[in-house]
Design an enzyme around this catalytic site. Structure first.
Site, PDB file in Angstrom:
ATOM      1  N   GLU A 161      39.098  45.666  52.068  1.00  0.00           N
ATOM      2  CA  GLU A 161      39.949  45.924  53.232  1.00  0.00           C
ATOM      3  C   GLU A 161      39.196  46.814  54.217  1.00  0.00           C
ATOM      4  OE1 GLU A 161      44.548  47.372  54.095  1.00  0.00           O
ATOM      5  OE2 GLU A 161      43.465  48.210  52.388  1.00  0.00           O
ATOM      6  N   LYS A 187      48.460  40.831  56.114  1.00  0.00           N
ATOM      7  CA  LYS A 187      49.020  41.794  55.169  1.00  0.00           C
ATOM      8  C   LYS A 187      50.521  41.968  55.396  1.00  0.00           C
ATOM      9  CE  LYS A 187      48.210  46.537  53.507  1.00  0.00           C
ATOM     10  NZ  LYS A 187      47.403  47.765  53.719  1.00  0.00           N
ATOM     11  N   CYS A 229      45.573  45.186  49.190  1.00  0.00           N
ATOM     12  CA  CYS A 229      45.812  46.594  48.884  1.00  0.00           C
ATOM     13  C   CYS A 229      47.256  46.899  48.454  1.00  0.00           C
ATOM     14  CB  CYS A 229      45.396  47.439  50.083  1.00  0.00           C
ATOM     15  SG  CYS A 229      45.090  49.187  49.687  1.00  0.00           S
TER      16      CYS A 229
END
Length: 275
Positions: free
Chosen positions: A48, A121, A162
């Protein structure tokens, strides 16, 4: 033996310590992708924010690109072609029409340089890690809405980023779409990483009987933020195949999809759901 015969995919997770210099970060990514390819990787996953970890969260707005156009995306396509790899490009900031905000887009490029998938995301990191460390990604990021699993010659690859790892329902839905390999680019904080990183990554692999290729940022950044590192590749039985504690480098392992199919046949947890 040909990969089609034994169903092994060599994968690499790239660990970085990205900073506020875009050109420097891209040069480092280029070096590490080449290193992964030299070690035989056909699937390479960047962490990321590989292209920029700015001094301020808003710095990403200055390097944001339009979808399909820009120096970051151009380099990624060239690297995929040069090294004949499937390249998962961590996250890059892409404009989406909302003033003052971008999407954290995880892009998958094929070995011909063509973009095969885009995942934005979904879960944004708006948390207080401690009294002195807090994050509000929603100030500069707009959340995505759609899970992504894409069929490739290497297998069915799912994309997540993440903080997503804390939401198991996302991955169970991806498993229902046939996900075999999960690419999980991350920039876990040192505090939350030490407490939960390896447990969460391993749990997602075990629950969904999938491989997880989980590159992380791993060091101290110009902003003062410290990321956890411990980039790792985990198999469907929860075995860590390779890992790296701190600093820039490459984690490599062979993903045995034939063994995965056998585990799923003998231990059909995905078929035993009742809720």
């Amino acid at each position: 033996m040909a990969i089609e015969d034994d169903k092994r995919v060599r994968a690499a997770a790239i660990q970085m310590v990205s900073g506020p210099n875009l050109a420097g970060n891209l040069a480092e990514a280029e070096r590490l992708v080449a290193q992964a390819a030299e070690r035989g990787a056909r699937l390479v996953v960047l962490p990321e924010n590989f292209a920029l970890m700015g001094r301020r969260e808003a710095d990403k707005l200055d390097v944001a690109e339009e979808e399909g156009s820009g120096p970051i995306q151009d380099l990624l396509a060239k690297l995929a072609i040069r090294h004949r790899v499937h390249l998962v490009a961590g996250t890059i900031p892409l404009r989406n029409g909302t003033p003052g905000k971008v999407r954290a887009a995880c892009l998958l490029f094929g070995p011909d340089g063509r973009r095969l998938a885009r995942y934005d995301k979904i879960h944004l990191f708006d948390v207080g890690v401690s009294d002195s460390e807090a994050y509000r990604e929603s100030d500069t990021l707009e959340a995505g809405r759609r899970p992504v699993v894409v069929d490739t010659e290497l297998g069915r690859i799912g994309l997540a980023v993440c903080y997503d790892v804390r939401f198991p329902e996302l991955f169970r839905g991806m498993a229902e779409q046939g996900m075999e390999i999960l690419a999980l680019p991350s920039a876990f904080t040192a505090v939350t990483g030490a407490a939960h990183w390896r447990t969460l990554v391993t749990a997602r692999a075990i629950e969904n009987l999938c491989f997880v290729v989980a590159p992380d940022q791993g060091g101290r950044h110009a902003s003062g933020r410290e990321t956890h590192g411990d980039s790792l590749i985990v198999d469907p039985w929860g075995i860590v195949l390779d890992s790296r504690a701190k600093g820039a480098g490459v984690v490599v392992a062979d993903l045995d999809l034939q063994r995965q199919a056998e585990i799923r046949r003998r231990f059909p947890v995905l078929e035993h759901r009742r809720i």
